[in-house]
Motif scaffolding. Structure first.
Motif, PDB file in Angstrom:
ATOM      1  N   ARG A  20       0.830  -1.206   0.000  1.00  0.00           N
ATOM      2  CA  ARG A  20       0.000   0.000   0.000  1.00  0.00           C
ATOM      3  C   ARG A  20       0.860   1.251   0.000  1.00  0.00           C
ATOM      4  NH1 ARG A  20      -3.031  -2.940   3.834  1.00  0.00           N
ATOM      5  NH2 ARG A  20      -2.073  -1.726   5.528  1.00  0.00           N
ATOM      6  N   SER A  21       1.949   1.213   0.771  1.00  0.00           N
ATOM      7  CA  SER A  21       2.828   2.391   0.862  1.00  0.00           C
ATOM      8  C   SER A  21       3.486   2.674  -0.486  1.00  0.00           C
ATOM      9  CB  SER A  21       3.894   2.164   1.931  1.00  0.00           C
ATOM     10  OG  SER A  21       3.299   1.992   3.206  1.00  0.00           O
ATOM     11  N   MET A  22       3.963   1.609  -1.144  1.00  0.00           N
ATOM     12  CA  MET A  22       4.617   1.794  -2.445  1.00  0.00           C
ATOM     13  C   MET A  22       3.621   2.302  -3.476  1.00  0.00           C
ATOM     14  SD  MET A  22       7.828   1.185  -2.198  1.00  0.00           S
ATOM     15  CE  MET A  22       8.277   1.026  -3.912  1.00  0.00           C
ATOM     16  N   PHE A  23       2.425   1.759  -3.439  1.00  0.00           N
ATOM     17  CA  PHE A  23       1.410   2.200  -4.396  1.00  0.00           C
ATOM     18  C   PHE A  23       1.085   3.677  -4.173  1.00  0.00           C
ATOM     19  CE2 PHE A  23      -2.825   2.842  -6.045  1.00  0.00           C
ATOM     20  CZ  PHE A  23      -2.802   2.153  -7.263  1.00  0.00           C
ATOM     21  N   ASP A  24       0.894   4.042  -2.888  1.00  0.00           N
ATOM     22  CA  ASP A  24       0.587   5.445  -2.585  1.00  0.00           C
ATOM     23  C   ASP A  24       1.759   6.346  -2.973  1.00  0.00           C
ATOM     24  OD1 ASP A  24      -1.847   4.665  -1.604  1.00  0.00           O
ATOM     25  OD2 ASP A  24      -1.198   4.622   0.500  1.00  0.00           O
ATOM     26  N   LEU A  25       2.979   5.867  -2.728  1.00  0.00           N
ATOM     27  CA  LEU A  25       4.156   6.670  -3.065  1.00  0.00           C
ATOM     28  C   LEU A  25       4.206   6.960  -4.560  1.00  0.00           C
ATOM     29  CD1 LEU A  25       6.906   7.947  -2.372  1.00  0.00           C
ATOM     30  CD2 LEU A  25       7.931   5.686  -2.658  1.00  0.00           C
ATOM     31  N   PHE A  26       4.035   5.911  -5.385  1.00  0.00           N
ATOM     32  CA  PHE A  26       4.086   6.104  -6.833  1.00  0.00           C
ATOM     33  C   PHE A  26       2.889   6.925  -7.320  1.00  0.00           C
ATOM     34  CE2 PHE A  26       6.986   2.336  -6.969  1.00  0.00           C
ATOM     35  CZ  PHE A  26       8.025   2.954  -7.646  1.00  0.00           C
ATOM     36  N   ALA A  27       1.733   6.691  -6.687  1.00  0.00           N
ATOM     37  CA  ALA A  27       0.540   7.428  -7.110  1.00  0.00           C
ATOM     38  C   ALA A  27       0.702   8.923  -6.885  1.00  0.00           C
ATOM     39  CB  ALA A  27      -0.687   6.921  -6.362  1.00  0.00           C
ATOM     40  N   ASN A  28       1.407   9.311  -5.808  1.00  0.00           N
ATOM     41  CA  ASN A  28       1.566  10.724  -5.475  1.00  0.00           C
ATOM     42  C   ASN A  28       2.815  11.343  -6.090  1.00  0.00           C
ATOM     43  OD1 ASN A  28      -0.796  10.813  -3.841  1.00  0.00           O
ATOM     44  ND2 ASN A  28       0.354   9.857  -2.157  1.00  0.00           N
ATOM     45  N   SER A  30       4.724  10.083  -8.756  1.00  0.00           N
ATOM     46  CA  SER A  30       4.928   9.924 -10.196  1.00  0.00           C
ATOM     47  C   SER A  30       4.139  10.962 -10.970  1.00  0.00           C
ATOM     48  CB  SER A  30       4.503   8.517 -10.622  1.00  0.00           C
ATOM     49  OG  SER A  30       3.099   8.373 -10.509  1.00  0.00           O
ATOM     50  N   GLU A  31       4.389  10.982 -12.285  1.00  0.00           N
ATOM     51  CA  GLU A  31       3.674  11.907 -13.163  1.00  0.00           C
ATOM     52  C   GLU A  31       2.341  11.335 -13.620  1.00  0.00           C
ATOM     53  OE1 GLU A  31       4.643  14.911 -13.767  1.00  0.00           O
ATOM     54  OE2 GLU A  31       6.501  14.676 -12.623  1.00  0.00           O
ATOM     55  N   GLY A  32       2.100  10.045 -13.302  1.00  0.00           N
ATOM     56  CA  GLY A  32       0.834   9.448 -13.696  1.00  0.00           C
ATOM     57  C   GLY A  32       0.891   7.938 -13.564  1.00  0.00           C
ATOM     58  N   MET A  33      -0.290   7.304 -13.322  1.00  0.00           N
ATOM     59  CA  MET A  33      -0.382   5.861 -13.205  1.00  0.00           C
ATOM     60  C   MET A  33      -1.663   5.376 -13.861  1.00  0.00           C
ATOM     61  SD  MET A  33       0.857   5.140  -9.254  1.00  0.00           S
ATOM     62  CE  MET A  33       0.243   3.456  -9.345  1.00  0.00           C
ATOM     63  N   TRP A  44      -8.321   1.906 -14.630  1.00  0.00           N
ATOM     64  CA  TRP A  44      -8.179   3.030 -13.683  1.00  0.00           C
ATOM     65  C   TRP A  44      -6.997   3.889 -14.092  1.00  0.00           C
ATOM     66  CZ3 TRP A  44      -3.936   4.064 -10.471  1.00  0.00           C
ATOM     67  CH2 TRP A  44      -4.124   5.062  -9.505  1.00  0.00           C
ATOM     68  N   ILE A  45      -7.133   5.220 -13.905  1.00  0.00           N
ATOM     69  CA  ILE A  45      -6.004   6.144 -14.035  1.00  0.00           C
ATOM     70  C   ILE A  45      -6.076   7.113 -12.870  1.00  0.00           C
ATOM     71  CG2 ILE A  45      -5.856   5.973 -16.556  1.00  0.00           C
ATOM     72  CD1 ILE A  45      -7.338   8.629 -16.744  1.00  0.00           C
ATOM     73  N   ASN A  46      -4.932   7.614 -12.392  1.00  0.00           N
ATOM     74  CA  ASN A  46      -4.962   8.576 -11.285  1.00  0.00           C
ATOM     75  C   ASN A  46      -5.097   9.998 -11.828  1.00  0.00           C
ATOM     76  OD1 ASN A  46      -2.432   9.107 -12.283  1.00  0.00           O
ATOM     77  ND2 ASN A  46      -1.354   8.828 -10.343  1.00  0.00           N
ATOM     78  N   GLU A  47      -5.181  10.939 -10.907  1.00  0.00           N
ATOM     79  CA  GLU A  47      -5.435  12.322 -11.300  1.00  0.00           C
ATOM     80  C   GLU A  47      -4.321  12.888 -12.171  1.00  0.00           C
ATOM     81  OE1 GLU A  47      -8.071  14.292 -10.903  1.00  0.00           O
ATOM     82  OE2 GLU A  47      -9.110  12.540 -10.079  1.00  0.00           O
ATOM     83  N   GLN A  48      -3.074  12.554 -11.811  1.00  0.00           N
ATOM     84  CA  GLN A  48      -1.961  13.088 -12.586  1.00  0.00           C
ATOM     85  C   GLN A  48      -2.013  12.613 -14.044  1.00  0.00           C
ATOM     86  OE1 GLN A  48      -1.848  11.809  -9.493  1.00  0.00           O
ATOM     87  NE2 GLN A  48       0.162  12.160  -8.526  1.00  0.00           N
ATOM     88  N   TYR A  49      -2.458  11.368 -14.257  1.00  0.00           N
ATOM     89  CA  TYR A  49      -2.467  10.835 -15.616  1.00  0.00           C
ATOM     90  C   TYR A  49      -3.502  11.543 -16.493  1.00  0.00           C
ATOM     91  CZ  TYR A  49      -1.574   7.329 -19.229  1.00  0.00           C
ATOM     92  OH  TYR A  49      -1.187   6.715 -20.382  1.00  0.00           O
ATOM     93  N   ALA A 117      -1.727  -5.319 -14.847  1.00  0.00           N
ATOM     94  CA  ALA A 117      -0.415  -4.672 -14.877  1.00  0.00           C
ATOM     95  C   ALA A 117      -0.588  -3.215 -14.511  1.00  0.00           C
ATOM     96  CB  ALA A 117       0.229  -4.817 -16.245  1.00  0.00           C
ATOM     97  N   LEU A 118       0.470  -2.668 -13.927  1.00  0.00           N
ATOM     98  CA  LEU A 118       0.505  -1.277 -13.490  1.00  0.00           C
ATOM     99  C   LEU A 118       1.501  -0.514 -14.352  1.00  0.00           C
ATOM    100  CD1 LEU A 118      -0.213   0.953 -11.395  1.00  0.00           C
ATOM    101  CD2 LEU A 118       1.704   0.073 -10.020  1.00  0.00           C
ATOM    102  N   GLY A 119       1.050   0.581 -14.985  1.00  0.00           N
ATOM    103  CA  GLY A 119       1.930   1.442 -15.756  1.00  0.00           C
ATOM    104  C   GLY A 119       2.189   2.718 -15.010  1.00  0.00           C
ATOM    105  N   ILE A 120       3.452   3.095 -14.839  1.00  0.00           N
ATOM    106  CA  ILE A 120       3.821   4.272 -14.049  1.00  0.00           C
ATOM    107  C   ILE A 120       4.627   5.219 -14.937  1.00  0.00           C
ATOM    108  CG2 ILE A 120       4.993   5.109 -11.985  1.00  0.00           C
ATOM    109  CD1 ILE A 120       4.851   2.232 -10.900  1.00  0.00           C
ATOM    110  N   VAL A 121       4.198   6.476 -15.019  1.00  0.00           N
ATOM    111  CA  VAL A 121       4.973   7.505 -15.712  1.00  0.00           C
ATOM    112  C   VAL A 121       5.909   8.120 -14.677  1.00  0.00           C
ATOM    113  CG1 VAL A 121       4.893   9.618 -17.061  1.00  0.00           C
ATOM    114  CG2 VAL A 121       3.038   7.947 -17.272  1.00  0.00           C
ATOM    115  N   LEU A 122       7.168   7.770 -14.756  1.00  0.00           N
ATOM    116  CA  LEU A 122       8.125   8.223 -13.742  1.00  0.00           C
ATOM    117  C   LEU A 122       8.465   9.692 -13.909  1.00  0.00           C
ATOM    118  CD1 LEU A 122      10.517   5.143 -13.837  1.00  0.00           C
ATOM    119  CD2 LEU A 122       8.746   5.637 -12.139  1.00  0.00           C
ATOM    120  N   PHE A 123       8.686  10.135 -15.147  1.00  0.00           N
ATOM    121  CA  PHE A 123       8.976  11.546 -15.414  1.00  0.00           C
ATOM    122  C   PHE A 123       8.649  11.831 -16.868  1.00  0.00           C
ATOM    123  CE2 PHE A 123      12.839   8.986 -14.868  1.00  0.00           C
ATOM    124  CZ  PHE A 123      13.244   8.859 -16.186  1.00  0.00           C
ATOM    125  N   ASP A 124       8.339  13.083 -17.149  1.00  0.00           N
ATOM    126  CA  ASP A 124       7.934  13.461 -18.492  1.00  0.00           C
ATOM    127  C   ASP A 124       8.953  14.323 -19.208  1.00  0.00           C
ATOM    128  OD1 ASP A 124       7.619  15.632 -16.928  1.00  0.00           O
ATOM    129  OD2 ASP A 124       5.546  16.076 -17.494  1.00  0.00           O
TER     130      ASP A 124
END
Length: 491
Positions: A20-28, A30-33, A44-49, A117-124
């Motif tokens: 949960r901590s890792m998911f929350d960390l990446f969700a907040n 990262s540039e998008g998930m 699902w997509i988060n707000e940043q995405y 699968a989880l896709g994470i935008v690390l930086f843009d």
């Protein structure tokens, strides 16, 4: 027992908390998930995405979520993660929205099955975030490009390993056996070797073979085809050019063939075509083992085995003043005459088979099969162009018809269309008897030769032209039969 029961529960709790901590960390951070299910559909997509949606061409979230990820995200690799179950921890993704550093992680259930699968935008802005890596990659790319240019330069200048060995020089006739014996002896010597023979007889192949068994087989094998280089460029080709030696010269200069051959073999093909003005400079370089590049005052040393070859009569050129006598004697230390194909006719069947295999591998066509009549016709030619001419005829015959079985009619057609001179009588025909002088007895050798021709012709007729069967009927080897046929045709 109670302690061991507590530890697994604590470990499971820690794992769940960490997830949960890792998911929350990446969700907040990262540039998008985004999440996709087992079928690759975005769930699902988060707000940043969401800020990328307009650039991707979607005005509403519902136009994006609920659709296959491969149809809404160009160049995505999430479907590969679902198929393989392996993560892609860092990658660059480029599409209409820009270029991004991304990570892709498979999601599994309690039994280990991939469920999404989880896709994470690390930086843009990878050019900023990955600058140290980009700099390192660019440096490695420059080194790779430089190595490729150097390799291309070496190839274009003739520097390469030997491509052939003595096994590549096909033939078992007495002439070829003696040729290989002399060439092997020459390979062990440091003295120059002079290969004399007609065009297409295999001089370059033999030079490769000599290099391959020399004391430096791993050194460069550098070829200079003197007849193919304009006279005005030959000096630069041999000795190289210093940086800025003349207007238009390369800024870094250019190594000549002598420098490239250092530690290996220098093959001077068609040495008889070398212009007189360059012969003196080459002689000095060979004698002293040193030379000056054009536009330089610095002497460079080189040590290489020298193999020269020519199809011209060097002795006649020396008499005519077209070739320096001192250079001739410098090169003529170990002369080796490469016999023309008409002097080793017994090798033609083996050559035809080897060239047929080469043609089949190169063209993808079936291995050609030659009838006895076709083989007789091939063995009866003068082959003024030697093996090169034979290869050309075989290739034309193979491409002329749909069948891989090549008969005498097809060979005759190719020979007629190419204008190749043929012998007047076929090999299987007995030569007419010579009339003895009036009142005299013909020499025994003539009578024996006539009897031999008659016996061979009879055997060939009985066997339908099949030389293997005819040789077996006569009680001699096939090689001996071909030698007798050669003698009967040429004498």
């Amino acid at each position: 027992m109670e302690k061991t029961d507590v530890l697994p529960r604590d470990a499971q709790s820690i794992l769940e908390l960490a997830a949960r901590s890792m998911f929350d960390l990446f969700a907040n951070a990262s540039e998008g998930m985004l999440l996709v299910d087992r079928q690759g559909k975005v769930v699902w997509i988060n707000e940043q995405y969401k800020r990328f949606l307009p650039a991707l061409g979607y005005a509403r979230v519902e136009d994006f979520v609920g659709h296959p990820v491969s149809s809404v995200v160009h160049n995505t690799q999430l479907h590969h993660v679902l198929e393989t179950g392996k993560p892609i921890l860092i990658d660059l993704l480029s599409n209409r929205a820009g270029t991004f550093g991304v990570s892709r992680i498979p999601l599994r259930d309690s039994s280990g099955e991939v469920i999404g699968a989880l896709g994470i935008v690390l930086f843009d802005h990878p050019e900023t975030n990955l600058q140290p890596l980009i700099n390192k990659f660019a440096a490695l790319q420059r080194e790779l490009d430089e190595a490729r240019r150097e390799l291309a330069s070496q190839r274009s200048s003739g520097q390469r390993r030997a491509k052939y060995t003595f096994a590549s020089f096909v033939g078992g006739s007495p002439a070829v056996v003696e040729l290989k014996r002399l060439a092997r002896r020459a390979a062990q010597s440091g003295s120059p070797v002079l290969l004399l023979g007609e065009t297409g007889s295999g001089k370059e192949l033999l030079a490769h073979a000599i290099h391959a068994v020399s004391s430096h087989p791993n050194g460069p094998f550098v070829t200079v085809n003197i007849a193919a280089v304009p006279d005005t460029l030959l000096e630069a080709e041999f000795f190289g050019v210093a940086p800025g030696a003349y207007t238009g010269a390369e800024r870094k200069g250019r190594d000549g063939k002598l420098k490239l051959a250092d530690g290996g073999t220098l093959f001077l093909d068609e040495i008889g075509d070398m212009p007189p003005g360059l012969q003196a400079k080459l002689l000095r370089a060979l004698q002293e083992g040193e030379f000056e590049p054009l536009g330089s005052n610095r002497l460079l040393r080189f040590e290489a085995k020298v193999i020269a070859a020519t199809s011209r009569d060097l002795v006649r050129l020396v008499r005519e003043g077209k070739f320096r006598e001192d250079l001739y004697y410098r090169l003529n230390v170990l002369p080796i005459r490469v016999p023309p194909l008409r002097e080793r006719r017994s090798d033609i069947p083996a050559l035809v088979e080897a060239l047929g295999e080469e043609l089949a591998q190169r063209s993808g066509l079936p291995q050609p099969e030659y009838t006895p009549e076709a083989m007789d016709l091939l063995a009866a030619q003068l082959w003024r162009g030697n093996v090169r001419e034979l290869r050309n005829v075989l290739e034309q015959a193979a491409l002329l018809g749909d069948s891989s079985r090549i008969d005498g009619e097809r060979i005759t057609r190719v020979l007629r269309e190419t204008g190749i001179e043929q012998l007047e009588a076929p090999l299987s025909a007995a030569a007419p008897a010579r009339v003895a002088p009036e009142g005299g007895v013909r020499p025994l050798a003539e009578q024996v030769a006539e009897l031999e021709r008659s016996a061979i012709a009879t055997a060939l007729t009985a066997c339908g032209g099949n030389k293997v069967a005819a040789a077996r009927m006569l009680g001699i080897s096939r090689a001996t039969l071909y030698e007798r046929l050669d003698a009967n045709v040429l004498n």
